[in-house]
Scaffold this active site. Structure first.
Site, PDB file in Angstrom:
ATOM      1  N   LYS A  31       0.833  -1.087   0.019  1.00 38.35           N
ATOM      2  CA  LYS A  31       0.081  -0.075   0.173  1.00 38.35           C
ATOM      3  C   LYS A  31       0.730   1.364  -0.035  1.00 38.35           C
ATOM      4  CE  LYS A  31      -2.722   0.811   3.884  1.00 38.35           C
ATOM      5  NZ  LYS A  31      -2.213   1.974   4.329  1.00 38.35           N
ATOM      6  N   ARG A 106     -10.690   4.416   9.835  1.00 39.44           N
ATOM      7  CA  ARG A 106     -10.435   3.254  10.513  1.00 39.44           C
ATOM      8  C   ARG A 106     -11.719   2.475  11.158  1.00 39.44           C
ATOM      9  NH1 ARG A 106      -5.216   2.025  11.523  1.00 39.44           N
ATOM     10  NH2 ARG A 106      -3.515   3.879  11.067  1.00 39.44           N
ATOM     11  N   ARG A 155      11.718  -9.258   4.575  1.00 38.50           N
ATOM     12  CA  ARG A 155      12.314  -7.656   4.727  1.00 38.50           C
ATOM     13  C   ARG A 155      13.451  -7.409   5.565  1.00 38.50           C
ATOM     14  NH1 ARG A 155       7.379  -3.408   4.821  1.00 38.50           N
ATOM     15  NH2 ARG A 155       7.056  -4.218   7.018  1.00 38.50           N
ATOM     16  N   ARG A 188      13.308  -5.374  11.262  1.00 38.41           N
ATOM     17  CA  ARG A 188      12.248  -4.742  12.103  1.00 38.41           C
ATOM     18  C   ARG A 188      11.558  -5.720  13.132  1.00 38.41           C
ATOM     19  NH1 ARG A 188       8.138  -1.377   8.733  1.00 38.41           N
ATOM     20  NH2 ARG A 188       6.880  -2.220  10.103  1.00 38.41           N
ATOM     21  N   ARG A 199      -0.468  -9.232  13.892  1.00 39.45           N
ATOM     22  CA  ARG A 199      -0.705  -7.790  13.013  1.00 39.45           C
ATOM     23  C   ARG A 199      -1.788  -8.192  11.913  1.00 39.45           C
ATOM     24  NH1 ARG A 199       4.733  -5.953  10.431  1.00 39.45           N
ATOM     25  NH2 ARG A 199       3.403  -4.081   9.789  1.00 39.45           N
TER      26      ARG A 199
END
Length: 246
Positions: A31, A106, A155, A188, A199
């Site tokens: 996104k 949201r 990542r 991360r 998540r």
């Protein structure tokens, strides 16, 4: 649910009216990457509620003070404060042709508020250019769960220059080392598999009511985020150009 492939020429002008664009997509769906592409191609701003919140807190605005007090007290910032800050941001001159909303709405309550604002039914929209005859184009980027896991767990980033790599799809020339800086790449904390599952679950729970809200209005479009990045951009541009006329 509507799905629209890219047909005909893709409009990449920075003069036409675009209108509001709302993007949905789970962590790792691309996104952020696609938002940057759309900003570049369409010449409209990306409006992030996170950025707005930080700016108001840093500037010491009344909304910022209230938001800071809520966060320091361990509470969520209220819809009233968030919506007030969004309305103020949408009244800036750079939004006249359109904008991309990131992180807003949201909740269904926020979506209902936004619809009223855009239709001119709220007090703040009657004295600004916020009211829009064009309803938002709502695009959901769909990506296979296993693909999301690979994107996120693979990542790695350079702590020196910020370059992003992926050990599966975009590895550095030397394993674990940045091509540009020679620094050791880092992962991360929230890209670890045990964190990612939570998540993604939280995203689905939060977004599902919004997806249902816009789907029921016939305004939700899906793009297959498993496709090549360029193809995803083309489909999104086509939806933004034609979405309000389908």
């Amino acid at each position: 649910m509507k799905t629209q492939a890219s047909t005909g020429s893709i409009v990449q002008t920075q003069t036409r009216n675009v209108g509001p664009v709302i993007l949905f997509g789970p962590p790792g769906a691309g996104k952020g990457t696609q938002s940057k592409k759309l900003v570049e191609l369409l010449g409209i701003p990306q409006i992030s509620t996170g950025d707005i919140l930080r700016e108001n807190v840093a500037s010491g605005t009344e909304w910022g003070k209230q938001a800071k007090a809520a966060m320091e007290g361990g509470n969520l910032v209220s819809d009233d404060i968030v919506c007030a800050m969004v309305a103020d941001r949408l009244n800036k001159p750079d939004t006249r042709r359109g904008y991309i909303l990131d992180g807003f709405p949201r909740t269904v309550a926020q979506a209902e508020w936004l619809d009223k604002l855009l239709s001119g039914k709220l007090f703040e929209s009657t004295h600004t250019h916020v009211a829009s005859a064009v309803p938002p184009v709502v695009i959901s980027i769909k990506v296979d769960y296993n693909q999301l896991l690979q994107r996120l767990t693979g990542r790695r980033s350079c702590p020196t220059c910020g370059t992003i790599y992926n050990v599966f799809s975009k590895p550095p020339r030397i394993e674990g080392i940045c091509d540009l800086e020679g620094s050791k790449l880092v992962m991360r904390q929230d890209d670890r598999e045990e964190v990612i599952a939570g998540r993604l679950k939280a995203y689905e729970q939060q977004t599902l009511p919004l997806v249902s809200y816009y789907r029921s209005q016939g305004r939700l479009f899906e793009v297959n985020g498993d496709q090549p990045e360029k193809r995803v951009t083309e489909e999104m541009l086509s939806l933004i150009e034609h979405g309000n006329h389908l």
